[in-house]
Design an enzyme around this catalytic site. Structure first.
Site, PDB file in Angstrom:
ATOM      1  N   ASP A  12      -4.554   0.966  -2.241  1.00 44.94           N
ATOM      2  CA  ASP A  12      -5.142   1.477  -1.007  1.00 44.94           C
ATOM      3  C   ASP A  12      -6.655   1.316  -1.117  1.00 44.94           C
ATOM      4  O   ASP A  12      -7.220   1.347  -2.213  1.00 44.94           O
ATOM      5  CB  ASP A  12      -4.764   2.942  -0.828  1.00 44.94           C
ATOM      6  CG  ASP A  12      -5.442   3.561   0.376  1.00 44.94           C
ATOM      7  OD1 ASP A  12      -5.229   3.069   1.499  1.00 44.94           O
ATOM      8  OD2 ASP A  12      -6.216   4.516   0.180  1.00 44.94           O
ATOM      9  N   ASP A  14      -9.531   2.920   1.105  1.00 44.12           N
ATOM     10  CA  ASP A  14     -10.411   4.086   1.288  1.00 44.12           C
ATOM     11  C   ASP A  14      -9.880   5.299   0.549  1.00 44.12           C
ATOM     12  O   ASP A  14      -8.753   5.746   0.776  1.00 44.12           O
ATOM     13  CB  ASP A  14     -10.543   4.400   2.783  1.00 44.12           C
ATOM     14  CG  ASP A  14     -11.096   3.220   3.560  1.00 44.12           C
ATOM     15  OD1 ASP A  14     -12.203   2.768   3.233  1.00 44.12           O
ATOM     16  OD2 ASP A  14     -10.415   2.736   4.481  1.00 44.12           O
TER      17      ASP A  14
END
Length: 203
Positions: A12, A14
């Protein structure tokens, strides 16, 4: 030390790979999250290919365009290249069923917690999903990884606030940062198998 064959670590963006600045597409505000450098370097040296998989609903909400994400990808590649780590892929979902931009306001299969991004990356890169890992900071990332038949690590940095658990939302491990996540992934992988040479070019 043996390397891993045809396996990826799906990251992922952020809150996992970089500090979480909501809906940010300004490359100058992007900073690697604590523990990223050491963790990513060791995963790369172990033979894993590193792939970003990110929900980017800001496109559907009209906050920025898909074109803006090109600069985000370039900045990520530059940040990792600075310590010798290539990025094997950058995949994002621009959709949101409640979005304001009609073109992107759709119920897609690529928006996490669905596994579409990981599956597309695996097809493009010829990754073995059953030997791959998904690392994220919320349980939607974990569910996407489990749905794609990956093993999973949750970065527990406070970004998961709901903790709605189910069979597919329980990670294999909970870590404080990517460095600690890399420790677990490398230990859990075992001796591995020889890796055949692979390209680090963009998909």
């Amino acid at each position: 030390m043996a390397l891993i064959r045809d396996a990826a670590v799906f990251l992922d963006k952020d809150g996992t790979l970089i500090d979480d600045v909501p809906y940010n597409v300004d490359p100058n505000r992007m900073r690697l999250a604590p523990g990223s450098r050491s963790g990513l370097r060791r995963l790369h040296e172990r033979g894993f290919r590193l792939v970003v998989v990110s929900n980017q609903s800001g496109v559907a909400r009209g906050y920025f365009t898909e074109d803006a994400l090109r600069d985000v990808e370039e900045r990520l590649r530059d940040l990792l290249r600075a310590f010798g780590v290539p990025l094997a892929g950058f995949y994002y979902c621009p959709h949101d069923p409640l979005g304001r931009v009609k073109r992107y306001a759709t119920d897609c299969t690529c928006r996490k917690p669905r596994p579409g991004l990981l599956q597309r990356a695996a097809r493009d890169g010829h990754f073995d999903l059953t030997h791959s890992w998904c690392v994220g900071d919320i349980l939607d990332d974990i569910e996407a990884g489990c749905a794609a038949h990956c093993r999973t690590v949750l970065i527990d940095n406070g970004n998961e606030t709901k903790w709605q658990l189910s069979d597919r939302r329980v990670p294999d491990y909970i870590a404080r940062n990517l460095d600690e996540a890399a420790d677990f992934i490398i230990d859990a992988t075992g001796p591995g198998r020889p890796v055949r040479p692979h390209s680090t070019a963009r998909p």
